[in-house]
Design an enzyme around this catalytic site. Structure first.
Site, PDB file in Angstrom:
ATOM      1  N   GLY A 184       0.811  -1.216   0.000  1.00  0.00           N
ATOM      2  CA  GLY A 184       0.000   0.000   0.000  1.00  0.00           C
ATOM      3  C   GLY A 184       0.844   1.265   0.000  1.00  0.00           C
ATOM      4  O   GLY A 184       0.516   2.245  -0.681  1.00  0.00           O
ATOM      5  N   THR A 185       1.922   1.262   0.752  1.00  0.00           N
ATOM      6  CA  THR A 185       2.754   2.461   0.846  1.00  0.00           C
ATOM      7  C   THR A 185       3.315   2.840  -0.522  1.00  0.00           C
ATOM      8  O   THR A 185       3.273   4.008  -0.927  1.00  0.00           O
ATOM      9  CB  THR A 185       3.913   2.229   1.845  1.00  0.00           C
ATOM     10  OG1 THR A 185       3.343   1.893   3.113  1.00  0.00           O
ATOM     11  CG2 THR A 185       4.794   3.456   1.976  1.00  0.00           C
ATOM     12  N   ASN A 197      -8.013   4.088   8.761  1.00  0.00           N
ATOM     13  CA  ASN A 197      -7.395   2.975   9.480  1.00  0.00           C
ATOM     14  C   ASN A 197      -7.399   3.146  10.992  1.00  0.00           C
ATOM     15  O   ASN A 197      -7.198   2.192  11.716  1.00  0.00           O
ATOM     16  CB  ASN A 197      -5.954   2.804   8.998  1.00  0.00           C
ATOM     17  CG  ASN A 197      -5.191   4.103   9.012  1.00  0.00           C
ATOM     18  OD1 ASN A 197      -5.565   5.054   8.317  1.00  0.00           O
ATOM     19  ND2 ASN A 197      -4.138   4.181   9.806  1.00  0.00           N
ATOM     20  N   GLN A 247      -7.703  -0.221   3.687  1.00  0.00           N
ATOM     21  CA  GLN A 247      -8.538  -0.749   4.775  1.00  0.00           C
ATOM     22  C   GLN A 247      -9.907  -1.201   4.264  1.00  0.00           C
ATOM     23  O   GLN A 247     -10.575  -1.987   4.939  1.00  0.00           O
ATOM     24  CB  GLN A 247      -8.734   0.330   5.841  1.00  0.00           C
ATOM     25  CG  GLN A 247      -7.476   0.645   6.618  1.00  0.00           C
ATOM     26  CD  GLN A 247      -7.142  -0.410   7.658  1.00  0.00           C
ATOM     27  OE1 GLN A 247      -7.999  -1.184   8.080  1.00  0.00           O
ATOM     28  NE2 GLN A 247      -5.888  -0.451   8.066  1.00  0.00           N
ATOM     29  N   HIS A 270      -1.729  -7.687   2.711  1.00  0.00           N
ATOM     30  CA  HIS A 270      -1.753  -8.183   4.097  1.00  0.00           C
ATOM     31  C   HIS A 270      -2.974  -7.746   4.880  1.00  0.00           C
ATOM     32  O   HIS A 270      -3.237  -8.274   5.956  1.00  0.00           O
ATOM     33  CB  HIS A 270      -0.444  -7.857   4.831  1.00  0.00           C
ATOM     34  CG  HIS A 270      -0.203  -6.427   5.189  1.00  0.00           C
ATOM     35  ND1 HIS A 270      -0.475  -5.926   6.438  1.00  0.00           N
ATOM     36  CD2 HIS A 270       0.310  -5.391   4.480  1.00  0.00           C
ATOM     37  CE1 HIS A 270      -0.128  -4.650   6.483  1.00  0.00           C
ATOM     38  NE2 HIS A 270       0.347  -4.298   5.303  1.00  0.00           N
ATOM     39  N   THR A 330      11.422  -6.948 -11.142  1.00  0.00           N
ATOM     40  CA  THR A 330      10.955  -8.320 -11.358  1.00  0.00           C
ATOM     41  C   THR A 330       9.742  -8.593 -10.484  1.00  0.00           C
ATOM     42  O   THR A 330       9.749  -8.295  -9.291  1.00  0.00           O
ATOM     43  CB  THR A 330      12.086  -9.313 -11.028  1.00  0.00           C
ATOM     44  OG1 THR A 330      13.166  -9.041 -11.914  1.00  0.00           O
ATOM     45  CG2 THR A 330      11.629 -10.748 -11.204  1.00  0.00           C
ATOM     46  N   CYS A 360       0.882   1.655  12.206  1.00  0.00           N
ATOM     47  CA  CYS A 360       2.079   1.872  11.387  1.00  0.00           C
ATOM     48  C   CYS A 360       2.985   2.942  11.984  1.00  0.00           C
ATOM     49  O   CYS A 360       4.158   2.993  11.685  1.00  0.00           O
ATOM     50  CB  CYS A 360       1.675   2.266   9.978  1.00  0.00           C
ATOM     51  SG  CYS A 360       0.505   1.138   9.256  1.00  0.00           S
TER      52      CYS A 360
END
Ligand code: PLP
Length: 375
Positions: free
Chosen positions: A57-58, A144, A172, A192, A228, A316
């Site tokens: 996400g970041t 979040n 979220q 995740h 990759t 976070c």
């Protein structure tokens, strides 16, 4: 991780093949990536070609915010304004601040009300002022920390009316709500949060929207994100998305009942508890509570010692002793903000977890109150 994701990922970890290679092993890995892309795109209501895999996400948020700003400004030097909600996750907040500090962006933080919901009337006023000077608007789908969901359809309609691209952080929201990515220009998701592996996510980017890449290299992912591809993680991501979509209605109804029970029982058992966030339009698994007169950190550690893990502010950025910018934007005073905790429930949560919290929380709050509030 969800068992389906673990199985898909481990099956892939034992194989060889770079999805960009032309030989048989490469083509086999490419097939895994493309089938995963199609599965994720179908759940999000877009075509496979719109999905760009990232490291999470970041990265997806950084790519959208910096990439859209740089491309839009390069095309027209007057587009210097960035309109961002004041309750964004740091994955959006910090790139926006960076653009303001280092690249001449004029940042405007969009106001929210006391439950954390965007004031669309004020957004409209800002857009009406001079839409041609806006590089992008960024408003998250769901918050979040307090769980409030945003009126994304209304925001998208306003942005479309004024010809300004809209990015939304749906990290979220995916797996918790119905997310139709075709309603926005750009959307970030992360594996995740839906029971997939850490370190993989995606940016859903409307085709034709110009965006300056952050990474330059082999030209993978439409030249938008070189590097990759991680086929095992992508396979795990797709399996998690499919599994969480398949049980979303039943799972979220169950989690919502558990969460509502948690809030009702904690409020009845302990004086001086306030619930934060929108009581109606919210994520099913978040209960965000303020406890008068105690330091959130102290309470968190007392609960942890009793086997209950929760977070202060955003997980976070936990460990940073500052009141949450989200709570301050909602109008909470700093000391109330520092006396707040977030309890998160997910697909593995049970009624016995809520019972355990109720066993230990009253004593922990009493002890934390004796120690006093944060200064
Ligand atoms: N955006 C939101 C709303 C989040 O909650 C998170 C992580 O918790 C992120 C972005 C960052 O995603 P990632 O951990 O995949 O980098």
């Amino acid at each position: 991780m969800r068992p389906e994701a673990l199985a898909a990922m481990t099956a892939e970890l034992g194989t060889v093949g770079n999805p960009s290679s032309l030989h048989s092993s490469g083509r086999r890995a490419r097939r895994v990536v493309e089938e995963s892309r199609e599965a994720i795109a179908a759940v999000l209501g877009v075509s496979a070609g719109d999905v760009v895999f990232t490291s999470g996400g970041t990265e997806a948020d950084n790519l959208a915010v910096k990439g859209l700003y740089r491309a839009r400004r390069a095309a027209d030097g007057r587009r210097t304004r960035v309109l961002a909600s004041s309750v964004e996750h740091h994955a959006v907040l910090d790139p926006v601040e960076h653009l303001g500090a280092a690249e001449g962006a004029e940042v405007e933080w969009l106001e929210v009300d006391h439950v954390g919901r965007l004031r669309t009337d004020l957004l409209e006023k800002r857009l009406l002022g001079d839409p041609s000077s806006v590089a992008l608007v960024t408003v998250m789908w769901a918050n979040n920390e307090v769980g409030t969901t945003q009126p994304i359809a209304e925001v998208a309609a306003l942005c479309a009316e004024h010809g300004v691209p809209l990015h939304t952080d749906a990290v979220q929201a995916l797996g918790a709500l119905e997310v139709d990515a075709s309603t926005v220009d750009s959307l970030a998701v992360s594996a995740h949060k839906v029971g997939g592996p850490h370190g993989v996510g995606a940016l859903v980017l409307r085709r034709g929207l110009a965006l300056e890449p952050l990474l330059h290299g082999g030209g993978q992912e439409r030249d938008v994100r070189s590097g990759t591809l991680d086929a095992p993680s992508i396979a795990g991501f797709a399996a998690a998305v499919l599994a969480s979509e398949a049980d979303r209605a039943v799972r979220t109804a169950r989690v919502r009942r558990l969460r509502d029970d948690l809030v009702a029982r904690v409020s009845a058992a302990i004086d001086g508890v306030t619930r934060n966030g929108d009581p109606v339009d919210n994520l099913p698994g978040i209960a965000h509570l303020s406890f008068d007169g105690c330091a959130g950190d102290a309470l968190l550690l007392l609960l942890d010692a009793a086997g209950v893990e929760c977070s202060r502010g955003s997980a976070c950025s936990a460990g940073v002793p500052r009141p949450s910018h989200v709570l301050l934007a909602m109008g909470l005073d700093p000391s109330t903000a520092m006396s707040s905790l977030r309890f998160s429930l997910g697909h593995t949560s049970r009624a016995s977890d809520v019972d355990r919290l109720l066993e230990v929380l009253p004593g922990a709050v009493a002890r934390a109150r004796r120690a006093g509030p944060s200064r």
